[in-house]
Design an enzyme around this catalytic site. Structure first.
Site: not given
Ligand code: SAH
Length: 341
Positions: A83, A97, A104, A108, A111, A333
């Site tokens: 996406e 974005c 991935c 985390c 996420c 995000c």
């Molecule tokens: N893998 C990379 C880039 C992708 S995520 C990274 O982790 O930085 C981009 C951002 O969105 C990251 O800061 C991640 O922690 C955040 N993110 C992930 N899940 C989220 C959620 N459910 N709500 C808000 N931010 C989130």
């Protein structure tokens, strides 16, 4: 389009060296197909039409948010989902974005992408084709690698794509690579000659909590990650964004704000903020679909976010609160999971 295949086809035909640049220049300008590349020989256009898909990823569903955000779903030629999102800001900025991987491999816990199965790294062309998709809609000028995947685990392709983004309208200075803190990747970015921006997903200022949220912290602990980001700043003189997703009752307490400030201030208290290395971006949590075996989180409320922000500012740490865009279409995000809405 697959740029390596393009080179191959052109070489097989014995085309002059400038042809590849010509084709790319048209694509980067947002044309919709080979037929618009009017200075190419007709026979070449026809062959490309037959042999080389104009986009290496097939566009699927599009979702439009009431705030102007646009999410597009794609499939790779081998059926992998990804996406990308176009965000339109009131000041005229057009920021995309993009995803660097389908799924991935990191996990985390907050996420959505982290909860889906990892498929594979995307190629540079598959990354660029996300940008081109939006470029065909309108001019774009910013790019963040904050879609699906961890860019540092696919850095060759990411950097290859970054080399060409300026042709599409996005300069290196307006390109941000976001990482969980994969140190070898941060080091490579530090060495790179491109003035790209670094964003660091921190989410906790203390190791135990960070490991709960981001298991990768066991491999690359917080202190080392922050050190690597400082080294990036020392070499590049580009301020590092620290991303911090606000989770109610988990990482949003006053003392945790002070702890974060101490960490970013290098163990000191308040600092004169003439040249801060870090700028904190507080991210309102975007809820993701609940699933078995995953802890549920709730986002911090407005007041908690405001208080956390004030606490950081009282310590001289620059802060912004990220605007949530596209939440109504699961484009915000952490919500990208390759599923339609
Ligand atoms: N893998 C990379 C880039 C992708 S995520 C990274 O982790 O930085 C981009 C951002 O969105 C990251 O800061 C991640 O922690 C955040 N993110 C992930 N899940 C989220 C959620 N459910 N709500 C808000 N931010 C989130």
């Amino acid at each position: 389009m697959d740029l390596h295949e393009l080179d191959q086809i052109l070489a097989d035909r014995g085309e002059p060296a400038f042809r590849a640049r010509q084709v790319w220049a048209w694509a980067a300008r947002g044309v919709r197909g080979y037929e618009e590349m009017t200075d190419l020989p007709a026979a070449l256009r026809e062959q490309l039409e037959r042999e080389l898909p104009f986009s290496s990823i097939a566009a699927g569903e599009e979702a439009h948010s009431s705030d102007g955000t646009l999410k597009a779903l794609f499939k790779t030629h081998d059926g992998r989902a990804l996406e990308a999102v176009l965000m339109r800001f009131r000041d005229g900025r057009r920021s995309i974005c993009v995803s660097s991987q389908s799924g991935c491999p990191l996990t985390c816990t907050f996420c959505a992408t982290g909860a889906m199965r990892f498929a594979r790294n995307l190629s540079a062309s598959e990354i660029l084709d996300q940008a081109l998709y939006f470029r065909r809609i309108e001019a774009i000028d910013h790019c963040v690698f904050m879609g699906m995947g961890e860019p540092m685990l696919n850095l060759d392709a990411v950097l290859e794509a970054c080399e060409r983004l300026p042709d599409i309208g996005v300069t290196h200075r307006r390109t941000t690579i976001s990482t969980v803190g994969w140190i070898p990747g941060i080091e490579r970015l530090t060495e790179s000659n491109m003035p790209l921006r670094l964003a660091l997903s921190l989410h906790a200022a203390e190791g135990t909590l960070r490991s709960q949220l981001m298991p990768v912290n066991e491999r690359y602990p917080l202190a080392d990650v922050v050190e690597a980001a400082r080294a990036f700043y020392a070499r590049k003189r580009r301020r590092v964004f620290v991303e911090y997703v606000m989770l109610a009752g988990v990482n949003d307490r006053y003392e945790q704000a002070l702890q974060l400030a101490r960490l970013l201030n290098g163990g000191h208290g308040r600092r004169p903020s003439s040249q801060p290395i870090f700028k904190v971006n507080l991210i309102p949590y975007n809820p993701i679909a609940a699933e078995d075996g995953r802890p549920g989180y709730e986002g911090s409320g407005r007041e908690s976010i405001a208080a956390f922000r004030a606490a950081l500012e009282s310590q001289g740490v620059p802060v912004t609160v990220r605007l949530t865009r596209g939440r109504d279409i699961a484009a915000a995000c952490g919500q990208l999971a390759g599923q339609s809405v």
